[in-house]
Design a protein around this motif. Structure first.
Motif, PDB file in Angstrom:
ATOM      1  N   GLN A 172      52.557  54.499  40.344  1.00  0.00           N
ATOM      2  CA  GLN A 172      52.004  54.014  41.604  1.00  0.00           C
ATOM      3  C   GLN A 172      50.681  53.273  41.383  1.00  0.00           C
ATOM      4  N   THR A 173      50.523  52.171  42.088  1.00  0.00           N
ATOM      5  CA  THR A 173      49.247  51.451  42.066  1.00  0.00           C
ATOM      6  C   THR A 173      48.324  51.953  43.168  1.00  0.00           C
ATOM      7  N   GLU A 174      48.899  52.499  44.208  1.00  0.00           N
ATOM      8  CA  GLU A 174      48.154  53.128  45.289  1.00  0.00           C
ATOM      9  C   GLU A 174      49.085  54.159  45.915  1.00  0.00           C
ATOM     10  N   GLN A 175      48.579  54.960  46.839  1.00  0.00           N
ATOM     11  CA  GLN A 175      49.369  56.046  47.405  1.00  0.00           C
ATOM     12  C   GLN A 175      50.651  55.523  48.055  1.00  0.00           C
ATOM     13  N   GLY A 176      51.786  55.950  47.508  1.00  0.00           N
ATOM     14  CA  GLY A 176      53.068  55.621  48.107  1.00  0.00           C
ATOM     15  C   GLY A 176      53.598  54.248  47.800  1.00  0.00           C
ATOM     16  N   VAL A 177      52.900  53.431  46.985  1.00  0.00           N
ATOM     17  CA  VAL A 177      53.369  52.088  46.635  1.00  0.00           C
ATOM     18  C   VAL A 177      53.767  52.081  45.164  1.00  0.00           C
ATOM     19  N   PHE A 178      55.031  51.714  44.906  1.00  0.00           N
ATOM     20  CA  PHE A 178      55.563  51.747  43.549  1.00  0.00           C
ATOM     21  C   PHE A 178      55.941  50.334  43.109  1.00  0.00           C
ATOM     22  N   PRO A 179      55.303  49.793  42.066  1.00  0.00           N
ATOM     23  CA  PRO A 179      55.779  48.532  41.504  1.00  0.00           C
ATOM     24  C   PRO A 179      57.155  48.733  40.879  1.00  0.00           C
ATOM     25  N   CYS A 180      58.030  47.758  41.031  1.00  0.00           N
ATOM     26  CA  CYS A 180      59.370  47.896  40.449  1.00  0.00           C
ATOM     27  C   CYS A 180      59.916  46.539  40.039  1.00  0.00           C
ATOM     28  N   ARG A 181      60.900  46.583  39.156  1.00  0.00           N
ATOM     29  CA  ARG A 181      61.598  45.373  38.718  1.00  0.00           C
ATOM     30  C   ARG A 181      63.074  45.695  38.628  1.00  0.00           C
ATOM     31  N   ILE A 182      63.912  44.704  38.933  1.00  0.00           N
ATOM     32  CA  ILE A 182      65.360  44.900  38.976  1.00  0.00           C
ATOM     33  C   ILE A 182      66.023  43.946  37.989  1.00  0.00           C
ATOM     34  N   PHE A 183      66.932  44.497  37.168  1.00  0.00           N
ATOM     35  CA  PHE A 183      67.666  43.695  36.187  1.00  0.00           C
ATOM     36  C   PHE A 183      69.160  43.935  36.325  1.00  0.00           C
ATOM     37  N   THR A 184      69.934  42.866  36.222  1.00  0.00           N
ATOM     38  CA  THR A 184      71.364  42.971  35.937  1.00  0.00           C
ATOM     39  C   THR A 184      71.507  42.980  34.416  1.00  0.00           C
ATOM     40  N   ILE A 185      72.726  42.926  33.928  1.00  0.00           N
ATOM     41  CA  ILE A 185      72.912  42.836  32.479  1.00  0.00           C
ATOM     42  C   ILE A 185      72.642  41.427  31.969  1.00  0.00           C
ATOM     43  N   GLU A 186      72.355  40.498  32.886  1.00  0.00           N
ATOM     44  CA  GLU A 186      72.127  39.108  32.497  1.00  0.00           C
ATOM     45  C   GLU A 186      70.710  38.620  32.755  1.00  0.00           C
ATOM     46  N   LEU A 230      62.873  44.045  26.501  1.00  0.00           N
ATOM     47  CA  LEU A 230      63.252  45.452  26.376  1.00  0.00           C
ATOM     48  C   LEU A 230      63.860  45.962  27.681  1.00  0.00           C
ATOM     49  N   LEU A 231      63.293  45.585  28.810  1.00  0.00           N
ATOM     50  CA  LEU A 231      63.866  45.980  30.100  1.00  0.00           C
ATOM     51  C   LEU A 231      65.288  45.453  30.230  1.00  0.00           C
ATOM     52  N   LEU A 232      65.496  44.205  29.839  1.00  0.00           N
ATOM     53  CA  LEU A 232      66.843  43.635  29.910  1.00  0.00           C
ATOM     54  C   LEU A 232      67.796  44.370  28.969  1.00  0.00           C
ATOM     55  N   SER A 233      67.333  44.708  27.769  1.00  0.00           N
ATOM     56  CA  SER A 233      68.186  45.421  26.813  1.00  0.00           C
ATOM     57  C   SER A 233      68.574  46.802  27.329  1.00  0.00           C
ATOM     58  N   ILE A 234      67.639  47.478  27.988  1.00  0.00           N
ATOM     59  CA  ILE A 234      67.959  48.792  28.562  1.00  0.00           C
ATOM     60  C   ILE A 234      69.012  48.645  29.650  1.00  0.00           C
ATOM     61  N   ALA A 235      68.848  47.644  30.522  1.00  0.00           N
ATOM     62  CA  ALA A 235      69.844  47.413  31.568  1.00  0.00           C
ATOM     63  C   ALA A 235      71.205  47.113  30.965  1.00  0.00           C
ATOM     64  N   GLN A 236      71.238  46.351  29.890  1.00  0.00           N
ATOM     65  CA  GLN A 236      72.505  46.036  29.224  1.00  0.00           C
ATOM     66  C   GLN A 236      73.131  47.281  28.613  1.00  0.00           C
ATOM     67  N   PHE A 253      75.754  47.655  37.451  1.00  0.00           N
ATOM     68  CA  PHE A 253      75.645  46.300  37.995  1.00  0.00           C
ATOM     69  C   PHE A 253      74.174  45.896  38.067  1.00  0.00           C
ATOM     70  N   GLU A 254      73.301  46.843  38.401  1.00  0.00           N
ATOM     71  CA  GLU A 254      71.857  46.616  38.372  1.00  0.00           C
ATOM     72  C   GLU A 254      71.151  47.894  37.954  1.00  0.00           C
ATOM     73  N   THR A 255      69.987  47.733  37.324  1.00  0.00           N
ATOM     74  CA  THR A 255      69.097  48.837  36.964  1.00  0.00           C
ATOM     75  C   THR A 255      67.728  48.522  37.539  1.00  0.00           C
ATOM     76  N   ILE A 256      67.091  49.518  38.140  1.00  0.00           N
ATOM     77  CA  ILE A 256      65.753  49.318  38.695  1.00  0.00           C
ATOM     78  C   ILE A 256      64.754  50.155  37.905  1.00  0.00           C
ATOM     79  N   PHE A 257      63.640  49.530  37.543  1.00  0.00           N
ATOM     80  CA  PHE A 257      62.568  50.189  36.794  1.00  0.00           C
ATOM     81  C   PHE A 257      61.407  50.441  37.753  1.00  0.00           C
ATOM     82  N   ILE A 258      60.990  51.697  37.856  1.00  0.00           N
ATOM     83  CA  ILE A 258      59.910  52.106  38.742  1.00  0.00           C
ATOM     84  C   ILE A 258      58.691  52.453  37.890  1.00  0.00           C
ATOM     85  N   PHE A 259      57.594  51.755  38.118  1.00  0.00           N
ATOM     86  CA  PHE A 259      56.377  51.965  37.342  1.00  0.00           C
ATOM     87  C   PHE A 259      55.402  52.864  38.116  1.00  0.00           C
TER      88      PHE A 259
END
Length: 282
Positions: free
Chosen positions: A51-65, A32-38, A43-49
């Motif tokens: 916070q797991t702790e103060q000021g720390v954000f888990p993230c993932r980066i997708f191109t269209i591929e 689903l993350l890849l489909s959203i990026a497509q 050129f790239e889309t970053i997903f920010i989830f």
């Protein structure tokens, strides 16, 4: 899901490198993350989830591929968006990302209607140096002649998160094209993921997807390795601010600033301009 569309490595919207920053309210499946990026087609889309702790954000980066373990312009752009969304009253804000298990630290500052974000990419890795016997084949893969290379600079593979084959040319950078259908496998012989071509007199740079179909506008993950290489090979000095230029050939001129600290850490700096915001309705 809320999202922001920003332009990175530019003080003004409609310049620099476009980016979508998406805020899922929970973890989502990879497909689903890849489909959203497509669908978003940046050129790239970053997903920010959340916070797991103060000021720390888990993230993932997708191109269209595919998913990338690191990329520069999404991290810098997302830093500005987080500053704007969560810490708007602060003139300057420290932000940390958790990206593929790696902690990345940023400092974002408000500056004349835009945001200026500084990212520490850490210590560079010098992975391989290309032998002269391989120069011709590399040049042919990029529609260059061997005489176009600058003999005063090495061809080498350097990484600050993604390994790039750095290719110094003294002329004809405007002619660069990827013409090998197996380019990713080809440069993989030297453990490179992508190629970054730069003109040594001007520091104008170019980068493409490995099919050669799309030219990137401004590549922060490549800028770090190039800046590290310039300092490592005594072309620039420690703590010297280096400006790289990219995007001219696709009508989106961009400027990437960077330097190497006395601790041999690579720092990249870029401005971020806000363009649009909205919601994804799935």
């Amino acid at each position: 899901m809320y999202y922001e569309h920003v332009d990175v490595f530019s003080k003004d919207p409609l310049k620099g490198n476009g980016l979508t920053v998406v805020f899922p309210e929970e973890m989502l499946p990879d497909d689903l993350l890849l489909s959203i990026a497509q669908e978003l087609k940046q050129f790239e889309t970053i997903f920010i989830f959340p916070q797991t702790e103060q000021g720390v954000f888990p993230c993932r980066i997708f191109t269209i591929e595919e998913e990338l373990p690191f990329a520069g312009h999404p991290v810098i752009g997302a830093g500005a968006v987080i500053h704007h969304r969560f810490f708007k009253e602060q003139q300057k804000q420290e932000i940390s990302f958790d990206l593929s298990g790696r902690r990345i630290h940023l400092v974002s500052s408000k500056e004349d209607g835009s945001y200026c974000v500084v990212m520490n990419q850490g210590n560079p890795q010098f992975i391989d140096t290309i032998e002269e016997k391989d120069y011709l084949e590399i040049c042919e893969a990029l529609c260059l002649n061997e005489e176009d290379l600058d003999p005063n600079y090495p061809l080498e593979v350097v990484s600050t998160g993604l390994p790039y084959l750095l290719i110094p040319v003294r002329r004809h950078i405007q002619d660069v094209r990827i013409k090998r259908h197996d380019f990713e496998d080809f440069i993989g012989k030297w453990r490179a993921k992508f190629a970054y071509i730069y003109e040594t007199p001007t520091l104008e740079c170019r980068s493409f997807d490995n099919q050669g179909a799309v030219e990137d506008i401004a590549t922060g993950s490549a800028a770090g390795p190039l800046i590290a290489s310039l300092v490592h090979n005594d072309k620039k000095a420690v703590n010297e601010k280096i400006q790289l230029y990219q995007g001219k050939f696709v009508g989106r001129p961009s400027v990437i600033d960077g330097w190497v600290t006395e601790e041999n850490e690579v720092v990249i700096q870029g401005h971020v301009a806000f363009f649009a915001s909205g919601r994804i309705n799935i």
